[in-house]
Scaffold this motif. Structure first.
Motif, PDB file in Angstrom:
ATOM      1  N   ASP A 270      -4.028-123.681 -56.818  1.00 52.53           N
ATOM      2  CA  ASP A 270      -3.064-123.040 -55.932  1.00 52.53           C
ATOM      3  C   ASP A 270      -3.717-122.434 -54.683  1.00 52.53           C
ATOM      4  O   ASP A 270      -3.032-122.173 -53.689  1.00 52.53           O
ATOM      5  CB  ASP A 270      -2.309-121.923 -56.663  1.00 52.53           C
ATOM      6  CG  ASP A 270      -1.377-122.463 -57.735  1.00 52.53           C
ATOM      7  OD1 ASP A 270      -1.088-123.673 -57.712  1.00 52.53           O
ATOM      8  OD2 ASP A 270      -0.959-121.676 -58.608  1.00 52.53           O
ATOM      9  N   LEU A 271      -5.038-122.196 -54.740  1.00 47.21           N
ATOM     10  CA  LEU A 271      -5.715-121.526 -53.624  1.00 47.21           C
ATOM     11  C   LEU A 271      -6.544-122.455 -52.753  1.00 47.21           C
ATOM     12  O   LEU A 271      -7.054-122.036 -51.711  1.00 47.21           O
ATOM     13  CB  LEU A 271      -6.629-120.414 -54.157  1.00 47.21           C
ATOM     14  CG  LEU A 271      -5.971-119.198 -54.791  1.00 47.21           C
ATOM     15  CD1 LEU A 271      -7.021-118.157 -55.142  1.00 47.21           C
ATOM     16  CD2 LEU A 271      -4.915-118.596 -53.886  1.00 47.21           C
ATOM     17  N   GLN A 272      -6.693-123.706 -53.156  1.00 45.75           N
ATOM     18  CA  GLN A 272      -7.644-124.571 -52.449  1.00 45.75           C
ATOM     19  C   GLN A 272      -7.251-124.835 -50.990  1.00 45.75           C
ATOM     20  O   GLN A 272      -8.104-125.185 -50.163  1.00 45.75           O
ATOM     21  CB  GLN A 272      -7.806-125.892 -53.188  1.00 45.75           C
ATOM     22  CG  GLN A 272      -6.538-126.741 -53.254  1.00 45.75           C
ATOM     23  CD  GLN A 272      -6.811-128.114 -53.826  1.00 45.75           C
ATOM     24  OE1 GLN A 272      -7.907-128.657 -53.668  1.00 45.75           O
ATOM     25  NE2 GLN A 272      -5.829-128.686 -54.492  1.00 45.75           N
ATOM     26  N   LYS A 273      -5.972-124.652 -50.632  1.00 45.11           N
ATOM     27  CA  LYS A 273      -5.553-124.898 -49.251  1.00 45.11           C
ATOM     28  C   LYS A 273      -5.451-123.615 -48.434  1.00 45.11           C
ATOM     29  O   LYS A 273      -5.131-123.674 -47.240  1.00 45.11           O
ATOM     30  CB  LYS A 273      -4.213-125.640 -49.241  1.00 45.11           C
ATOM     31  CG  LYS A 273      -4.318-127.053 -49.797  1.00 45.11           C
ATOM     32  CD  LYS A 273      -2.989-127.789 -49.698  1.00 45.11           C
ATOM     33  CE  LYS A 273      -3.119-129.207 -50.255  1.00 45.11           C
ATOM     34  NZ  LYS A 273      -1.837-129.952 -50.199  1.00 45.11           N
ATOM     35  N   ASN A 274      -5.716-122.479 -49.052  1.00 48.60           N
ATOM     36  CA  ASN A 274      -5.778-121.232 -48.298  1.00 48.60           C
ATOM     37  C   ASN A 274      -6.905-121.335 -47.282  1.00 48.60           C
ATOM     38  O   ASN A 274      -8.021-121.738 -47.607  1.00 48.60           O
ATOM     39  CB  ASN A 274      -6.030-120.071 -49.258  1.00 48.60           C
ATOM     40  CG  ASN A 274      -6.249-118.752 -48.546  1.00 48.60           C
ATOM     41  OD1 ASN A 274      -7.326-118.511 -48.015  1.00 48.60           O
ATOM     42  ND2 ASN A 274      -5.245-117.903 -48.557  1.00 48.60           N
ATOM     43  N   ALA A 275      -6.636-120.984 -46.029  1.00 48.24           N
ATOM     44  CA  ALA A 275      -7.589-121.244 -44.946  1.00 48.24           C
ATOM     45  C   ALA A 275      -8.923-120.546 -45.154  1.00 48.24           C
ATOM     46  O   ALA A 275      -9.989-121.147 -44.988  1.00 48.24           O
ATOM     47  CB  ALA A 275      -6.980-120.833 -43.608  1.00 48.24           C
ATOM     48  N   ARG A 276      -8.895-119.262 -45.510  1.00 44.60           N
ATOM     49  CA  ARG A 276     -10.174-118.560 -45.648  1.00 44.60           C
ATOM     50  C   ARG A 276     -10.925-119.004 -46.901  1.00 44.60           C
ATOM     51  O   ARG A 276     -12.160-119.068 -46.900  1.00 44.60           O
ATOM     52  CB  ARG A 276      -9.965-117.046 -45.634  1.00 44.60           C
ATOM     53  CG  ARG A 276      -9.140-116.456 -46.764  1.00 44.60           C
ATOM     54  CD  ARG A 276      -9.024-114.942 -46.589  1.00 44.60           C
ATOM     55  NE  ARG A 276      -8.234-114.307 -47.634  1.00 44.60           N
ATOM     56  CZ  ARG A 276      -6.932-114.122 -47.574  1.00 44.60           C
ATOM     57  NH1 ARG A 276      -6.259-114.553 -46.521  1.00 44.60           N
ATOM     58  NH2 ARG A 276      -6.285-113.531 -48.562  1.00 44.60           N
ATOM     59  N   VAL A 277     -10.194-119.316 -47.978  1.00 46.39           N
ATOM     60  CA  VAL A 277     -10.850-119.846 -49.178  1.00 46.39           C
ATOM     61  C   VAL A 277     -11.465-121.195 -48.868  1.00 46.39           C
ATOM     62  O   VAL A 277     -12.599-121.494 -49.272  1.00 46.39           O
ATOM     63  CB  VAL A 277      -9.838-119.956 -50.342  1.00 46.39           C
ATOM     64  CG1 VAL A 277     -10.458-120.701 -51.533  1.00 46.39           C
ATOM     65  CG2 VAL A 277      -9.379-118.571 -50.780  1.00 46.39           C
ATOM     66  N   ARG A 278     -10.739-122.029 -48.122  1.00 47.52           N
ATOM     67  CA  ARG A 278     -11.255-123.350 -47.750  1.00 47.52           C
ATOM     68  C   ARG A 278     -12.523-123.216 -46.902  1.00 47.52           C
ATOM     69  O   ARG A 278     -13.485-123.983 -47.065  1.00 47.52           O
ATOM     70  CB  ARG A 278     -10.176-124.095 -46.957  1.00 47.52           C
ATOM     71  CG  ARG A 278     -10.492-125.518 -46.571  1.00 47.52           C
ATOM     72  CD  ARG A 278     -10.302-126.441 -47.739  1.00 47.52           C
ATOM     73  NE  ARG A 278     -11.582-126.795 -48.353  1.00 47.52           N
ATOM     74  CZ  ARG A 278     -11.700-127.317 -49.544  1.00 47.52           C
ATOM     75  NH1 ARG A 278     -10.645-127.482 -50.306  1.00 47.52           N
ATOM     76  NH2 ARG A 278     -12.882-127.629 -50.030  1.00 47.52           N
ATOM     77  N   ALA A 279     -12.545-122.232 -46.016  1.00 50.80           N
ATOM     78  CA  ALA A 279     -13.727-122.027 -45.167  1.00 50.80           C
ATOM     79  C   ALA A 279     -14.940-121.666 -46.008  1.00 50.80           C
ATOM     80  O   ALA A 279     -16.054-122.151 -45.759  1.00 50.80           O
ATOM     81  CB  ALA A 279     -13.443-120.931 -44.139  1.00 50.80           C
ATOM     82  N   VAL A 280     -14.748-120.813 -47.028  1.00 48.09           N
ATOM     83  CA  VAL A 280     -15.867-120.432 -47.890  1.00 48.09           C
ATOM     84  C   VAL A 280     -16.291-121.605 -48.770  1.00 48.09           C
ATOM     85  O   VAL A 280     -17.489-121.835 -48.976  1.00 48.09           O
ATOM     86  CB  VAL A 280     -15.498-119.207 -48.747  1.00 48.09           C
ATOM     87  CG1 VAL A 280     -16.625-118.867 -49.722  1.00 48.09           C
ATOM     88  CG2 VAL A 280     -15.224-117.999 -47.846  1.00 48.09           C
ATOM     89  N   LEU A 281     -15.334-122.372 -49.276  1.00 48.87           N
ATOM     90  CA  LEU A 281     -15.672-123.561 -50.070  1.00 48.87           C
ATOM     91  C   LEU A 281     -16.526-124.529 -49.259  1.00 48.87           C
ATOM     92  O   LEU A 281     -17.533-125.054 -49.745  1.00 48.87           O
ATOM     93  CB  LEU A 281     -14.392-124.256 -50.543  1.00 48.87           C
ATOM     94  CG  LEU A 281     -13.587-123.582 -51.652  1.00 48.87           C
ATOM     95  CD1 LEU A 281     -12.233-124.264 -51.802  1.00 48.87           C
ATOM     96  CD2 LEU A 281     -14.347-123.618 -52.973  1.00 48.87           C
ATOM     97  N   ASP A 282     -16.128-124.768 -48.020  1.00 48.86           N
ATOM     98  CA  ASP A 282     -16.882-125.690 -47.164  1.00 48.86           C
ATOM     99  C   ASP A 282     -18.279-125.151 -46.884  1.00 48.86           C
ATOM    100  O   ASP A 282     -19.262-125.903 -46.859  1.00 48.86           O
ATOM    101  CB  ASP A 282     -16.138-125.922 -45.851  1.00 48.86           C
ATOM    102  CG  ASP A 282     -14.853-126.722 -46.032  1.00 48.86           C
ATOM    103  OD1 ASP A 282     -14.700-127.360 -47.097  1.00 48.86           O
ATOM    104  OD2 ASP A 282     -14.009-126.707 -45.117  1.00 48.86           O
TER     105      ASP A 282
END
Length: 298
Positions: A270-282
């Motif tokens: 549910d969180l993988q498309k959150n912008a800030r979470v995505r930035a940290v994942l990348d």
């Protein structure tokens, strides 16, 4: 009507077993937890916990309430994740849980780079070996050395972590380099991991080489063993990516090494498309993966 916030306190007490642990989980004081529990018990006209020397245990009424409280929690968390998943702002905090070694040696050196790229995002790092629940939002992203099996999460294999034997140059000049470290470490001081299931692979590799050696330290903290090795306390198995860059350590060659651990990155679907979470994942993929642009652990 039962207040959902009171039920959060009820669940924290059940899971923690004591008011103190519940308070720590909720980030408040134990007196407040006790007061909220008393209010809930008064509202439902039932005692929900037996207070014992070992801690708080559910009564029959508590067991009846538990199922409904967990259902309410699941719905509340699902709603929260849905709202957060749609947030496209590159601002706010992202909670990451990782082992102490991954955090200090592999992530922290790159934080200035991330801050320059995303100045409005704050990383909240928990250095811990405990298994957190992404479903309950105990963290947004988890980095672990064993593949998680939680439901509704996206897991990615980031990188292996090769290890080798190391000791401080001063230790080796005083005690000598092992003649054949592949076969024996006799006459040397050894810094071993804790005798737990988590380190069974590394400890099994050491086992046939222990005769005549002295174990001077065991720890479940790789960072602690790393620091002890740099201080000259003995020979240790350490991650090559960190130890090879440390001038206070010298590698001791062997023909074999333990099978490398693997860093697994996990986020709730549910969180993988959150912008800030995505930035940290990348960012984590970039610095930890061998095919990224950072200095990954492999």
């Amino acid at each position: 009507m039962v207040d959902w916030d009171d039920l959060r306190h009820f669940l924290a007490i059940h899971r923690g077993g004591t008011l103190a642990r519940a308070a720590s989980t909720l980030g408040i004081n134990a007196t407040t937890v006790s007061r909220r529990l008393a209010a809930l018990e008064e509202r439902v006209h039932a005692r929900l916990f037996d207070r014992t020397p070992e801690g708080y245990t559910l009564t029959g009424a508590g067991h009846d309430l538990l199922y409904r409280a967990e259902r309410m929690e699941a719905e509340a968390l699902a709603l929260e994740r849905e709202v957060l998943g749609a947030d496209q702002r590159l601002a706010g905090s992202v909670r990451v849980t990782a082992t102490e070694m991954i955090g200090t040696r592999f992530i922290m050196p790159h934080v200035p780079q991330f801050r320059a790229r995303h100045p409005e995002i704050a990383i909240e790092l928990e250095s811990s070996n405990r298994n957190v629940s992404l479903t309950r939002r105990e963290a947004d992203i988890a980095l672990r050395l064993a593949r998680p099996h939680e439901e509704n999460v996206i897991t990615r294999r980031l990188a292996p972590i090769p290890v080798a034997l190391y000791a401080a140059p001063d230790y080796l000049s005083t005690r000598g380099v092992p003649i054949d470290a592949e076969s024996s470490l006799a006459g040397h001081e050894l810094l071993l991991f804790a005798a737990t299931r988590a380190f069974r692979v590394e400890n099994a590799w050491f086992e046939p080489r222990l005769a005549g050696a002295r174990i001077t330290l065991r720890s479940d903290s790789v960072s602690a063993i790393f620091a002890a090795a740099v201080a000259g306390a003995g020979i240790a198995l350490l991650p090559r990516a960190a130890a090879d860059r440390e001038p206070g350590l010298a590698r001791i060659p062997t023909l074999t090494v333990p099978e490398p651990r693997v860093i697994w990155q996990t986020v709730h679907a549910d969180l993988q498309k959150n912008a800030r979470v995505r930035a940290v994942l990348d960012f984590l993929t970039e610095i930890l993966s061998p095919d990224g642009n950072g200095n990954g652990p492999a």
